[in-house]
Scaffold this active site. Structure first.
Site, PDB file in Angstrom:
ATOM      1  N   ALA A   1      -2.538  -2.822  -0.089  1.00 48.22           N
ATOM      2  CA  ALA A   1      -3.045  -4.016   0.605  1.00 48.22           C
ATOM      3  C   ALA A   1      -4.054  -3.697   1.708  1.00 48.22           C
ATOM      4  O   ALA A   1      -4.710  -4.601   2.223  1.00 48.22           O
ATOM      5  CB  ALA A   1      -1.884  -4.817   1.169  1.00 48.22           C
TER       6      ALA A   1
ATOM      7  N   GLY B   1      -5.643   3.047  -1.013  1.00 52.97           N
ATOM      8  CA  GLY B   1      -6.808   3.558  -0.287  1.00 52.97           C
ATOM      9  C   GLY B   1      -7.781   2.429   0.005  1.00 52.97           C
ATOM     10  O   GLY B   1      -7.536   1.274  -0.357  1.00 52.97           O
TER      11      GLY B   1
ATOM     12  N   ASP C   1       9.186   4.969  -1.470  1.00 60.89           N
ATOM     13  CA  ASP C   1       7.966   4.419  -2.071  1.00 60.89           C
ATOM     14  C   ASP C   1       7.554   5.316  -3.240  1.00 60.89           C
ATOM     15  O   ASP C   1       7.468   6.537  -3.086  1.00 60.89           O
ATOM     16  CB  ASP C   1       6.886   4.408  -0.973  1.00 60.89           C
ATOM     17  CG  ASP C   1       5.665   3.599  -1.335  1.00 60.89           C
ATOM     18  OD1 ASP C   1       5.784   2.655  -2.137  1.00 60.89           O
ATOM     19  OD2 ASP C   1       4.576   3.906  -0.793  1.00 60.89           O
ATOM     20  N   HIS C   2       7.308   4.739  -4.397  1.00 58.94           N
ATOM     21  CA  HIS C   2       6.823   5.482  -5.575  1.00 58.94           C
ATOM     22  C   HIS C   2       7.663   6.704  -5.959  1.00 58.94           C
ATOM     23  O   HIS C   2       7.128   7.796  -6.141  1.00 58.94           O
ATOM     24  CB  HIS C   2       5.372   5.943  -5.374  1.00 58.94           C
ATOM     25  CG  HIS C   2       4.415   4.807  -5.320  1.00 58.94           C
ATOM     26  ND1 HIS C   2       4.051   4.080  -6.427  1.00 58.94           N
ATOM     27  CD2 HIS C   2       3.761   4.248  -4.267  1.00 58.94           C
ATOM     28  CE1 HIS C   2       3.205   3.118  -6.057  1.00 58.94           C
ATOM     29  NE2 HIS C   2       3.025   3.193  -4.762  1.00 58.94           N
TER      30      HIS C   2
ATOM     31  N   ASP D   1      -0.558   1.263   4.116  1.00 58.71           N
ATOM     32  CA  ASP D   1      -0.534   2.645   4.584  1.00 58.71           C
ATOM     33  C   ASP D   1      -1.893   3.036   5.181  1.00 58.71           C
ATOM     34  O   ASP D   1      -2.005   3.368   6.366  1.00 58.71           O
ATOM     35  CB  ASP D   1      -0.175   3.578   3.404  1.00 58.71           C
ATOM     36  CG  ASP D   1      -0.014   5.028   3.841  1.00 58.71           C
ATOM     37  OD1 ASP D   1      -0.033   5.296   5.057  1.00 58.71           O
ATOM     38  OD2 ASP D   1       0.143   5.902   2.972  1.00 58.71           O
TER      39      ASP D   1
END
Ligand code: 13P
Length: 284
Positions: A210, A181, A82-83, A232
């Site tokens: 999301a 967040g 991720d990222h 997350d």
């Protein structure tokens, strides 16, 4: 390859009109909670690991935990970076058996983002690894910016079309007012923009940030054609709440297994509710 590349999971999702959840993990408890939820609902799954998670747990630990959980579950599971912001981290994950990587050059000028993403695609595709690119910046919930600045940070539909064409990415993460967040108040997602991007881009679309988007918003995004949804914060919050309330009620317990057991259950419940919302139940 043990893990399934995102491309395979997402193209099926796109054809059948649901989204696959990508849930972030950085330890054993979270990995097991996520995989347990997917197994109970017979859902495909993306286990997402950030660079921070890899540094925290160690790349071999993370990989082995995911591998065992995937093997035991029998589900189609992708292990995804991720990222990733550098070629180094992307290559490290590919070497260690990740089946999918995100190259996030969204903070760079367009041409640089294109050139770097293209390079990642050329390398990753040689070994069958899928690549997610990102165009447009996710503005942080804490960023105090004007409406015009917020719009300027969003994905431009024409540029998205050009980006996908020139880079060859397998999926595209979009910025339509989503943020990582928890949101301060109701998130304002630009669904018209999402529709315009969907009309111009053929590859699966990804919605980051999301957590905190109301169910109705998620359903609308999936209906328009979002195929991968990242969660997350809500899983972390479930972990924190379960540990805090267990310790408040049982301050004498020192056994980590007893302290973390309720947290696994709580995280799993969150993941299950998201899988149901995304429509991937029974799609494994
Ligand atoms: P949240 O933490 O807002 O759920 O976002 C997760 C995410 O997009 C990871 O890339």
């Amino acid at each position: 390859m043990l893990f399934v590349p995102n491309k395979l999971l997402l193209e099926k999702a796109m054809a059948e009109g649901y989204a696959v959840g990508a849930f972030n993990t950085n330890n054993l408890e979270t990995t097991r909670a996520i995989v347990r939820a997917a197994r109970e609902l017979d859902s495909p799954l993306i286990l997402a690991t950030s660079e921070g998670a890899i540094n925290y747990a160690g790349i071999n630990n993370l990989k082995t935990m995911a591998e065992i959980a995937a093997q035991e579950s029998g589900l189609p599971i992708s292990l995804h970076l991720d990222h990733g912001t550098s070629l180094e981290i992307v290559m490290r994950c590919i070497r260690h058996g990740w089946s999918s990587v995100m190259y996030d050059g969204s903070k760079l000028p367009f041409e640089e983002n294109v050139a770097n993403a293209r390079q990642v695609v050329e390398l990753a595709h040689l070994v069958g690894v899928s690549v997610e690119g990102e165009l447009g910046r996710l503005v942080g919930v804490e960023d105090n910016i004007s409406v015009t600045e917020r719009e300027a940070a969003m994905t431009d539909p024409d540029q998205a079309q050009e980006f996908v064409k020139r880079t060859g990415v397998d999926a595209l993460a979009v910025a339509i007012g989503n943020a990582h967040g928890f949101y301060k108040g109701e998130p304002q997602l630009d669904f018209i923009r999402l529709e315009q991007i969907r009309a111009r881009v053929e590859v699966p679309l990804v919605l980051h940030g999301a957590s905190g988007i109301p169910d109705e918003g998620i359903r609308r995004a999936v209906k328009i054609g979002v195929d991968k949804i990242n969660i997350d914060t809500e899983v972390r919050a479930a972990f924190q709440k379960a540990v805090a309330s267990f310790l408040a009620e049982n301050p004498q317990v020192i056994d980590p297994r007893k302290i973390l057991g309720p947290a696994i259950k709580a995280m799993s419940e969150v993941v299950k509710s998201k899988i149901e919302l995304f429509g991937s139940v029974g799609k494994a």
